[in-house]
Design a protein around this motif. Structure first.
Motif, PDB file in Angstrom:
ATOM      1  N   ARG A 178      24.783   1.564   5.468  1.00 33.59           N
ATOM      2  CA  ARG A 178      24.354   0.047   5.631  1.00 33.59           C
ATOM      3  C   ARG A 178      23.250   0.270   4.030  1.00 33.59           C
ATOM      4  NH1 ARG A 178      22.694  -0.705  10.454  1.00 33.59           N
ATOM      5  NH2 ARG A 178      21.167  -2.477   9.329  1.00 33.59           N
ATOM      6  N   CYS A 179      23.027   1.412   3.410  1.00 38.86           N
ATOM      7  CA  CYS A 179      22.431   1.631   2.116  1.00 38.86           C
ATOM      8  C   CYS A 179      22.533   1.162   0.868  1.00 38.86           C
ATOM      9  CB  CYS A 179      21.666   2.988   2.457  1.00 38.86           C
ATOM     10  SG  CYS A 179      20.420   3.252   3.275  1.00 38.86           S
ATOM     11  N   ASP A 231      23.263  -1.930  -0.999  1.00 36.96           N
ATOM     12  CA  ASP A 231      22.034  -2.190  -0.575  1.00 36.96           C
ATOM     13  C   ASP A 231      20.849  -1.586  -1.934  1.00 36.96           C
ATOM     14  OD1 ASP A 231      22.175  -2.572   0.999  1.00 36.96           O
ATOM     15  OD2 ASP A 231      20.127  -2.506   2.420  1.00 36.96           O
ATOM     16  N   PRO A 234      17.978   0.724  -3.014  1.00 38.12           N
ATOM     17  CA  PRO A 234      16.470   1.209  -1.748  1.00 38.12           C
ATOM     18  C   PRO A 234      14.801   0.698  -2.550  1.00 38.12           C
ATOM     19  CG  PRO A 234      16.461   2.824  -4.519  1.00 38.12           C
ATOM     20  CD  PRO A 234      17.821   2.216  -4.566  1.00 38.12           C
ATOM     21  N   GLY A 235      14.679   0.829  -1.456  1.00 40.67           N
ATOM     22  CA  GLY A 235      13.168  -0.765  -1.989  1.00 40.67           C
ATOM     23  C   GLY A 235      13.772  -1.591  -1.142  1.00 40.67           C
ATOM     24  N   LYS A 236      14.636  -2.259  -0.537  1.00 41.47           N
ATOM     25  CA  LYS A 236      14.996  -3.432  -0.585  1.00 41.47           C
ATOM     26  C   LYS A 236      15.299  -4.060   0.969  1.00 41.47           C
ATOM     27  CE  LYS A 236      17.618  -3.871  -4.438  1.00 41.47           C
ATOM     28  NZ  LYS A 236      18.703  -3.964  -5.115  1.00 41.47           N
ATOM     29  N   GLU A 237      14.161  -4.205   2.078  1.00 35.98           N
ATOM     30  CA  GLU A 237      14.064  -4.951   3.059  1.00 35.98           C
ATOM     31  C   GLU A 237      14.743  -5.618   2.858  1.00 35.98           C
ATOM     32  OE1 GLU A 237      12.503  -3.299   5.442  1.00 35.98           O
ATOM     33  OE2 GLU A 237      10.052  -3.073   5.585  1.00 35.98           O
ATOM     34  N   SER A 238      15.661  -5.733   4.596  1.00 36.39           N
ATOM     35  CA  SER A 238      16.324  -7.113   4.640  1.00 36.39           C
ATOM     36  C   SER A 238      16.244  -7.350   6.249  1.00 36.39           C
ATOM     37  CB  SER A 238      17.733  -6.555   4.795  1.00 36.39           C
ATOM     38  OG  SER A 238      18.160  -5.248   5.505  1.00 36.39           O
ATOM     39  N   ALA A 241      16.823   9.283  -6.504  1.00 37.01           N
ATOM     40  CA  ALA A 241      16.754   7.853  -5.298  1.00 37.01           C
ATOM     41  C   ALA A 241      16.017   7.027  -5.332  1.00 37.01           C
ATOM     42  CB  ALA A 241      15.899   8.605  -3.565  1.00 37.01           C
ATOM     43  N   ARG A 242      15.009   6.819  -5.493  1.00 36.68           N
ATOM     44  CA  ARG A 242      14.076   5.162  -5.845  1.00 36.68           C
ATOM     45  C   ARG A 242      15.254   5.029  -7.335  1.00 36.68           C
ATOM     46  NH1 ARG A 242       8.483   6.646  -6.332  1.00 36.68           N
ATOM     47  NH2 ARG A 242       7.063   6.327  -4.405  1.00 36.68           N
ATOM     48  N   PHE A 284      21.811   7.209  -4.467  1.00 31.88           N
ATOM     49  CA  PHE A 284      22.055   7.671  -2.902  1.00 31.88           C
ATOM     50  C   PHE A 284      22.201   9.190  -3.027  1.00 31.88           C
ATOM     51  CE2 PHE A 284      24.521   7.971   0.908  1.00 31.88           C
ATOM     52  CZ  PHE A 284      23.400   6.886   1.781  1.00 31.88           C
ATOM     53  N   LEU A 294      17.022   4.701   7.434  1.00 30.70           N
ATOM     54  CA  LEU A 294      17.312   3.311   7.152  1.00 30.70           C
ATOM     55  C   LEU A 294      16.283   2.682   7.075  1.00 30.70           C
ATOM     56  CD1 LEU A 294      19.759   1.194   6.599  1.00 30.70           C
ATOM     57  CD2 LEU A 294      19.138   0.141   9.007  1.00 30.70           C
ATOM     58  N   TYR A 316      14.828   4.909   3.724  1.00 31.83           N
ATOM     59  CA  TYR A 316      15.170   4.029   1.953  1.00 31.83           C
ATOM     60  C   TYR A 316      15.104   2.792   2.067  1.00 31.83           C
ATOM     61  CZ  TYR A 316      19.800   3.347  -1.393  1.00 31.83           C
ATOM     62  OH  TYR A 316      19.985   3.682  -1.956  1.00 31.83           O
ATOM     63  N   ARG A 317      15.062   1.756   2.666  1.00 35.19           N
ATOM     64  CA  ARG A 317      15.142   0.388   2.165  1.00 35.19           C
ATOM     65  C   ARG A 317      13.058   0.306   2.371  1.00 35.19           C
ATOM     66  NH1 ARG A 317      17.543  -2.787   7.685  1.00 35.19           N
ATOM     67  NH2 ARG A 317      19.217  -2.785   6.126  1.00 35.19           N
ATOM     68  N   ASN A 318      12.539   1.342   2.333  1.00 45.12           N
ATOM     69  CA  ASN A 318      10.808   1.483   1.780  1.00 45.12           C
ATOM     70  C   ASN A 318      10.429   2.553   1.082  1.00 45.12           C
ATOM     71  OD1 ASN A 318       9.719  -0.216   4.021  1.00 45.12           O
ATOM     72  ND2 ASN A 318      10.885   0.186   5.070  1.00 45.12           N
ATOM     73  N   LEU A 319      11.544   2.396   0.098  1.00 48.86           N
ATOM     74  CA  LEU A 319      11.075   4.004  -0.413  1.00 48.86           C
ATOM     75  C   LEU A 319      10.003   3.716  -1.705  1.00 48.86           C
ATOM     76  CD1 LEU A 319      14.456   5.919  -1.725  1.00 48.86           C
ATOM     77  CD2 LEU A 319      11.863   7.195  -0.720  1.00 48.86           C
ATOM     78  N   ASP A 320      10.152   2.839  -2.488  1.00 46.38           N
ATOM     79  CA  ASP A 320       9.551   2.147  -3.145  1.00 46.38           C
ATOM     80  C   ASP A 320       7.629   2.426  -2.680  1.00 46.38           C
ATOM     81  OD1 ASP A 320       9.959   0.306  -1.326  1.00 46.38           O
ATOM     82  OD2 ASP A 320       9.509  -1.957  -3.178  1.00 46.38           O
TER      83      ASP A 320
END
Lengths: 88, 198
Positions: free
Chosen positions: A78-79, A82, A84-88, B10-11, B15, B52, B55-59
């Motif tokens: 999943r990652c 993508d 990092p830091g990318k809301e989907s 990671a930012r 990965f 998940l 990871y998507r909110n690491l910033d």
């Protein structure tokens, strides 16, 4: 002149007392009350024992191997593309 | 490698660095989720959702708390969202049955004849405790698990649950009274020397 605390007021403040989150003056009043009130002492003891029981009830849970493998596979799928830091 | 460096890498899209952060914290987070939801299947799914999201909110991770504390917050939110979905009426529940001062006074109080650190080694007692914790409404359970099991401070718990520190203290006190009440019948001193409150 400080007013004497009632058992009800002691009861309301016991958790904060156990956690050392009360003003020192209120702690002193609670301790003065405890000198002459065995039921409040017994209640305090059982509340403290409850907290210790709860604290030690949480055995360190090692992630089962298959949960660990699944998690890392899921995240790679999943990652990885993508970033990092990318809301989907 | 130290945590701050791993977060930084990671930012930047490394990965492997993120996976190292996951490996270092996943046991803690799994334990937390298991205690919050009570079953391994839900804990497993929530663990995946949690990382998940992380990871998507690491910033958004400020770095002023430990990475695990930040992930605690995400995990708790995911667990509460799941409760809301399943039982919307129970999550915001403000009242739990705890005895009033009058009831305690009438019944009297007796000490428990046990050493809690020894008692908790018994499987039966751990089962009793875990059932009592799971009987708490979710928000109370989250407070008691974060504060008393995981050892977060009042401020960290408030942050994780997005409630005030005052609300953490109130819920924690009521949750402890509830748990004390649930455990009392099993531990009250056999000599039955109950003493009445004033």
């Amino acid at each position: 002149m400080t007013r004497k605390l009632s058992c009800r007021e002691i009861l309301d403040n016991l958790s904060a007392y156990v956690d050392a989150e009360l003003d020192p003056s209120l702690c002193e009043e609670i301790e003065a009350h405890m000198q002459g009130c065995n039921p409040c002492v017994a209640f305090l003891n059982t509340l403290k024992k409850t907290v210790v029981l709860v604290r030690y009830s949480g055995e360190p849970e090692q992630v089962p191997q298959e949960v660990h493998i699944d998690l890392h596979r899921f995240l790679r799928d999943r990652c990885k593309d993508d970033g990092p830091g990318k809301e989907s | 490698m130290e945590e701050a460096r791993l977060v930084q890498r990671a930012r930047q899209g490394d990965f492997g660095a993120f996976e190292q952060l996951v490996t270092r914290t996943e046991s803690k987070i799994y334990g937390l989720l298991l205690r919050l939801v009570g079953n391994p299947e839900d804990a497993r799914e929530l663990l995946q959702e949690t990382y998940l999201s992380a990871y998507r909110n690491l910033d958004r991770f400020q770095g002023n708390a430990a990475f695990s504390t930040w992930v605690y917050r995400i995990a708790t939110n995911h667990a509460l969202m799941r409760f809301r979905k399943k039982n919307p009426e129970t999550v915001g529940l403000d009242e739990i049955p705890v005895p009033t001062h009058e009831e305690i006074r009438e019944r009297g109080v007796s000490d428990w004849d046990l050493d809690p650190k020894e008692a908790v080694l018994q499987k039966e007692i751990r089962g009793l405790l875990n059932r009592a914790i799971l009987d708490l409404p979710p928000l109370y359970r989250a407070v008691v698990v974060l504060r008393d099991v995981e050892g977060l401070s009042t401020a960290e718990t408030a942050q994780a649950l997005e409630i005030t520190e005052g609300a953490v203290k109130t819920r924690l006190h009521r949750a402890r009274l509830f748990l004390r009440e649930a455990l009392s019948p099993h531990f009250e001193d056999a000599r039955d020397d109950r003493q009445g409150m004033r």
